[in-house]
Design an enzyme around this catalytic site. Structure first.
Site, short mmCIF file in Angstrom:
data_model
loop_
_atom_site.label_atom_id
_atom_site.label_comp_id
_atom_site.label_asym_id
_atom_site.label_seq_id
_atom_site.Cartn_x
_atom_site.Cartn_y
_atom_site.Cartn_z
N THR A 46 -56.92 25.22 -36.78
CA THR A 46 -55.54 24.88 -37.67
C THR A 46 -55.27 23.38 -37.36
O THR A 46 -55.72 22.68 -36.46
CB THR A 46 -54.31 25.63 -37.45
OG1 THR A 46 -54.04 25.74 -36.06
CG2 THR A 46 -54.65 26.96 -37.63
N THR A 48 -52.82 21.10 -36.74
CA THR A 48 -51.94 20.38 -35.59
C THR A 48 -52.72 21.01 -34.31
O THR A 48 -52.64 20.04 -33.56
CB THR A 48 -50.41 21.17 -35.78
OG1 THR A 48 -50.00 20.43 -37.02
CG2 THR A 48 -49.81 20.57 -34.53
N CYS A 49 -53.16 22.04 -34.32
CA CYS A 49 -53.79 22.73 -33.02
C CYS A 49 -55.00 21.73 -32.78
O CYS A 49 -55.35 21.23 -31.62
CB CYS A 49 -54.26 24.20 -33.15
SG CYS A 49 -52.75 25.20 -33.40
N SER A 50 -55.82 21.59 -33.81
CA SER A 50 -57.12 20.79 -33.53
C SER A 50 -56.92 19.26 -33.52
O SER A 50 -57.75 18.63 -32.88
CB SER A 50 -58.12 21.14 -34.75
OG SER A 50 -58.31 22.53 -34.68
#
Length: 161
Positions: A46, A48-50
């Site tokens: 995703t 923000t996560c990546s």
């Protein structure tokens, strides 16, 4: 009620991708006798996560481990194969431990589960980071603003070490 500083992590089973398939990891065994930074994300791959959360821990791996941390682990409500693919895609498979909480059992046991159905993600985990010593939470950072990775980011962990 969410987990708090001073609480012991719940002893549930997580999975980790390995050359032989998905390997089961007991939380109590994984954290026993070790000082570990654990951060949780709503989903592998995703934005923000990546793009924001995971890269900070990869870039600061040496600085974090130099402060007495035995391992840095990321957990997400994804299956072990997705987490393994994310590890390879990010090039962080040799630095971070990618843990899969496929059914969200760990997130629920922590009290950090989140219903992200309105975004098409279903039941996931809140974004967080923590410092865990021998299975006990010593520092806990919960992200309050969706799409942000500031409170739970690597810079905050470095300040707390």
């Amino acid at each position: 009620m969410p987990i708090s500083v001073g609480d012991r992590l719940p002893d549930v089973k997580l999975k980790k991708a390995s050359p032989n398939g998905a390997e089961e990891i007991g939380v109590a065994d994984f954290f026993a006798g070790r000082r570990i930074v654990l951060f949780g994300v709503p989903g592998a791959f995703t934005p923000t996560c990546s793009n924001d959360h995971l890269p900070g821990f990869v870039e600061n791996f040496d600085a974090i481990t130099a402060r007495g941390i035995d391992a840095i682990a990321v957990v997400s409500v994804n299956d072990a194969h997705v987490m393994g693919a994310w590890a390879r895609f990010t090039g962080a498979e040799d630095r971070l431990v990618f843990l899969a909480d496929g059914n969200g059992t760990f997130a629920r046991a922590l009290g950090l589960d989140a219903d992200l159905s309105d975004r098409g993600l279903g039941q996931r985990s809140r974004r967080f980071s923590m410092i865990v010593e021998d299975g006990v939470v010593k520092k806990l950072n919960l992200e309050e603003v969706p799409g942000k990775a500031v409170t739970s980011g690597a810079a905050r962990i470095l300040d707390q070490l």
